[in-house]
Write an enzyme that holds these catalytic residues in place. Structure first.
Site, PDB file in Angstrom:
ATOM      1  N   THR A   1       0.888  -1.161   0.000  1.00 42.18           N
ATOM      2  CA  THR A   1       0.000   0.000   0.000  1.00 42.18           C
ATOM      3  C   THR A   1       0.905   1.184   0.000  1.00 42.18           C
ATOM      4  OG1 THR A   1      -2.078   0.912   0.599  1.00 42.18           O
ATOM      5  CG2 THR A   1      -0.747   0.763   2.340  1.00 42.18           C
TER       6      THR A   1
ATOM      7  N   GLU B   1       4.975   0.098   9.652  1.00 45.35           N
ATOM      8  CA  GLU B   1       4.123   0.335  10.827  1.00 45.35           C
ATOM      9  C   GLU B   1       4.703  -0.335  12.060  1.00 45.35           C
ATOM     10  OE1 GLU B   1      -0.143   0.902   8.538  1.00 45.35           O
ATOM     11  OE2 GLU B   1       0.441  -1.075   9.239  1.00 45.35           O
TER      12      GLU B   1
END
Length: 412
Positions: free
Chosen positions: A199, A285
């Site tokens: 992404t 992340e």
């Protein structure tokens, strides 16, 4: 070890870590807040003063998001773009015919605002999957494209972010045909990152004079060595896309593989894409460490890439790196299931420059010293897996407790 030719080109590069897609001549980028997010900028654009040759590389996920479908069709049919608009917070993916029409409406509004043919406008989105775009806010955004107060490369870098903690951008300059060629890049990506795109969105611009077909070929080769060699969590997203625009304003002789400085241009492009790819991996992340796996001795380049990706994709390897645990058995396992062509007796592994495996067997090492080395934020794994010529590098990050926390509440 870099050869003399490569070192020579590196010395000729002028690298600007503050640069971005607006650095090449004739390009403008900007962004501002339209209300898709609570406060942060969420709508951005790139604009070329003249029509630019364009190329793209796209996700292999079967659920391609609407904006990606629209942009891919435009480039496939025309090989040119003059503007790109991007929104964050909403991916416009899994939204059916309405989502496709919303992407086309966005494209048409921008084309009207900038007085361009519709097919010269690319669109991109990133964010939550499965929600329709609030088109009133998108329309407001399109009416403000290229407003002076919003035109700033840094604003674009901010507007495309989702869970990223930092912006990712740079530019490089190199001399070709006596002209200064600039290549600028800006990207976003932090989670849902895996080889074959992630992404992530990547945008590259250049003022070099190069035709669309060669632009496409060199972009694909560069992506294979950079964005397709990173992973954060093993998930390939619906919206991943890298777009490349070349407007020719540097007025160099047209670049083709027969041009004497073709290798120089390719090296500069690879420098940009690899820098951005590693920045994405490092900003994974919850990540605290960038992990680089370098593989050599493989049967060929494809085998080396499989093995390198396998190492940085392994959740067990990633967890061990996060825990600063010298559990080299997890690395060996990831190597072993990646390829049937690995030669165990010819396998050597170094972890943070410390030999831990030789000829497929464990070697004694200072456990405390290696643990201290693993406390750094850039960890390198080197693996020799045979006597072949194949070599490659892949980039990833550790797997932390924060990764769970971030993704357990992504929509809220």
């Amino acid at each position: 070890m870099k050869d003399i030719k490569t070192i020579d080109i590196l010395d000729q590069l002028n690298v600007d870590l503050q640069g971005d897609v607006s650095s090449p001549s004739g390009f403008v980028a900007g962004g501002f807040h339209v209300g898709l997010r609570k406060q942060r900028k969420d709508f951005g654009w790139i604009y070329s003063e003249n029509e630019a040759a364009a190329a793209g590389v796209y996700t292999l996920n079967r659920f391609k998001a609407a904006p990606l479908q629209v942009t891919e069709a435009c480039i496939n049919n025309n090989q040119t773009l003059q503007a790109i608009v991007v929104n964050s917070a909403n991916a416009n993916a899994c939204t059916g015919e309405k989502g496709l029409q919303d992407a086309k409406d966005t494209q048409a509004w921008v084309a009207q605002q900038l007085d361009l043919p519709t097919h010269n406008v690319g669109v991109a989105s990133t964010g939550v999957i499965g929600s329709f775009l609030p088109m009133d806010k998108i329309h407001y955004g399109t009416q403000n494209v290229m407003k002076d107060e919003y035109n700033h490369g840094a604003y674009f870098s901010e507007a495309i972010l989702t869970t990223d903690t930092i912006t990712k951008h740079l530019s490089v300059q190199v001399e070709i045909d006596g002209k200064t060629i600039t290549i600028g890049g800006t990207a976003k990506g932090s989670g849902m990152i895996h080889p074959n795109m992630a992404t992530m969105l990547g945008f590259v611009t250049t003022d070099a004079n190069i035709e669309s077909m060669e632009l496409s070929n060199t972009l694909k080769q560069s992506v294979d060595q950079s964005f397709n060699m990173i992973t954060v969590d093993g998930d390939t997203s619906t919206n991943d896309m890298v777009l490349f625009m070349a407007n020719g304003q540097a007025e160099n002789n047209t670049l083709t593989p027969t041009h004497p400085d073709w290798h120089k241009f390719n090296y500069a492009l690879n420098f940009v894409t690899q820098y951005l790819a590693k920045a994405i991996a490092k900003d994974g992340e919850g990540a605290t460490k960038l992990v680089t796996a370098k593989v050599n001795g493989a049967a060929d380049t494809d085998e080396a890439r499989k093995i390198a990706k396998s190492i940085v994709s392994s959740n067990l390897v990633k967890s061990a790196i996060h825990g600063e645990d010298a559990n080299f058995g997890r690395i060996i396992t990831a190597i072993g299931y990646a390829s049937q062509n690995v030669e165990p007796s010819e396998t050597y592994v170094k972890l943070a420059e410390v030999p831990v495996v030789e000829e497929g067997m464990a070697v004694l090492f200072d456990e405390q010293y290696l643990k201290e080395q693993l406390q750094g934020d850039n960890i390198e794994i080197e693996a020799t897996v045979g006597t072949g010529d194949g070599e490659a590098a892949a980039y990833g990050c550790d797997l932390s407790y924060d990764y769970i926390r971030i993704n357990a509440s992504y929509r809220t």
